[in-house]
Design a protein around this motif. Structure first.
Motif, PDB file in Angstrom:
ATOM      1  N   LEU A 149       0.839  -1.198   0.000  1.00  0.00           N
ATOM      2  CA  LEU A 149       0.000   0.000   0.000  1.00  0.00           C
ATOM      3  C   LEU A 149       0.876   1.251   0.000  1.00  0.00           C
ATOM      4  CD1 LEU A 149      -2.793   1.286   0.110  1.00  0.00           C
ATOM      5  CD2 LEU A 149      -2.698   1.068   2.597  1.00  0.00           C
ATOM      6  N   LYS A 150       1.951   1.236   0.783  1.00  0.00           N
ATOM      7  CA  LYS A 150       2.857   2.383   0.824  1.00  0.00           C
ATOM      8  C   LYS A 150       3.490   2.627  -0.547  1.00  0.00           C
ATOM      9  CE  LYS A 150       7.051   4.168   3.019  1.00  0.00           C
ATOM     10  NZ  LYS A 150       7.476   4.773   1.784  1.00  0.00           N
ATOM     11  N   HIS A 151       3.936   1.573  -1.217  1.00  0.00           N
ATOM     12  CA  HIS A 151       4.531   1.731  -2.545  1.00  0.00           C
ATOM     13  C   HIS A 151       3.518   2.296  -3.532  1.00  0.00           C
ATOM     14  CE1 HIS A 151       8.376   0.127  -1.559  1.00  0.00           C
ATOM     15  NE2 HIS A 151       7.900  -1.046  -1.207  1.00  0.00           N
ATOM     16  N   CYS A 152       2.291   1.855  -3.429  1.00  0.00           N
ATOM     17  CA  CYS A 152       1.216   2.364  -4.292  1.00  0.00           C
ATOM     18  C   CYS A 152       1.060   3.876  -4.094  1.00  0.00           C
ATOM     19  CB  CYS A 152      -0.077   1.625  -3.932  1.00  0.00           C
ATOM     20  SG  CYS A 152      -1.578   2.303  -4.657  1.00  0.00           S
ATOM     21  N   CYS A 153       1.027   4.312  -2.852  1.00  0.00           N
ATOM     22  CA  CYS A 153       0.826   5.733  -2.560  1.00  0.00           C
ATOM     23  C   CYS A 153       2.085   6.569  -2.810  1.00  0.00           C
ATOM     24  CB  CYS A 153       0.353   5.903  -1.121  1.00  0.00           C
ATOM     25  SG  CYS A 153      -1.268   5.168  -0.842  1.00  0.00           S
ATOM     26  N   ASP A 154       3.254   5.981  -2.676  1.00  0.00           N
ATOM     27  CA  ASP A 154       4.498   6.716  -2.928  1.00  0.00           C
ATOM     28  C   ASP A 154       4.550   7.256  -4.350  1.00  0.00           C
ATOM     29  OD1 ASP A 154       5.422   6.397  -0.365  1.00  0.00           O
ATOM     30  OD2 ASP A 154       6.885   4.829  -0.850  1.00  0.00           O
ATOM     31  N   ILE A 155       3.979   6.512  -5.285  1.00  0.00           N
ATOM     32  CA  ILE A 155       3.962   6.964  -6.678  1.00  0.00           C
ATOM     33  C   ILE A 155       3.190   8.271  -6.790  1.00  0.00           C
ATOM     34  CG2 ILE A 155       3.087   6.432  -8.988  1.00  0.00           C
ATOM     35  CD1 ILE A 155       3.695   3.451  -8.260  1.00  0.00           C
ATOM     36  N   CYS A 156       2.047   8.355  -6.132  1.00  0.00           N
ATOM     37  CA  CYS A 156       1.230   9.580  -6.189  1.00  0.00           C
ATOM     38  C   CYS A 156       1.860  10.713  -5.388  1.00  0.00           C
ATOM     39  CB  CYS A 156      -0.182   9.297  -5.690  1.00  0.00           C
ATOM     40  SG  CYS A 156      -1.122   8.258  -6.824  1.00  0.00           S
TER      41      CYS A 156
END
Length: 109
Positions: free
Chosen positions: A59-66
Motif C-alpha cells: 500500500l505504501k509503494h502504491c501511494c508513494d507513486i502519487c
C-alpha cells in the motif's frame, strides 16, 4: 504571464483525456475554489483497490507513486503550483475516497 489555477485545471483535464492511465479508470472530482486554489478528489483508484488488501508495504509503494507524481502534475504546467495531500489511504471502508489533493498557486510577485 502567469496563469491562474483555473486555466491550469482546464489544461490538466485536457491532458487527462489523452492519458491512457486516466481515461475511464479514475473517478476524479476537481473543485476550483478560486483562481489560486483547487482540490482534486480521487473517489476511486484501481491501484488502491488492488493493493489495499495485501499489506502495508505494498500500500505504501502504491501511494508513494502519487506522493511524487501529483506535485509534478501541477509543476509541469506552472512552477509556482504547490500540491499537498489532504487525505491519503488507508480508507475507512470501501465507500471512502481514495485520496484528496490540494493545489495552490504561490504568490505571483
Amino acid at each position: 504571464q502567469s496563469r491562474g489555477l483555473g486555466d491550469v485545471y482546464k489544461r490538466q483535464l485536457r491532458s487527462f483525456q489523452f492519458a491512457p492511465g486516466e481515461v475511464g479508470i479514475l473517478d476524479v472530482e476537481i473543485e476550483l475554489i478560486d483562481e489560486s486554489h483547487g482540490v482534486i478528489t480521487h473517489h476511486a483508484c484501481p491501484a488502491l483497490d488492488r493493493f489495499e488488501h495485501f499489506d502495508d508495504v505494498r500500500l505504501k509503494h502504491c501511494c508513494d507513486i502519487c506522493l511524487a507524481g501529483m506535485p509534478i502534475s501541477g509543476e509541469m504546467l506552472n512552477r509556482k503550483i504547490e500540491c499537498k495531500p489532504l487525505k491519503l489511504p488507508p480508507r475507512r471502508d470501501a465507500n471512502d475516497i481514495a485520496c484528496k489533493w490540494e493545489y495552490r498557486l504561490r504568490d505571483q510577485s
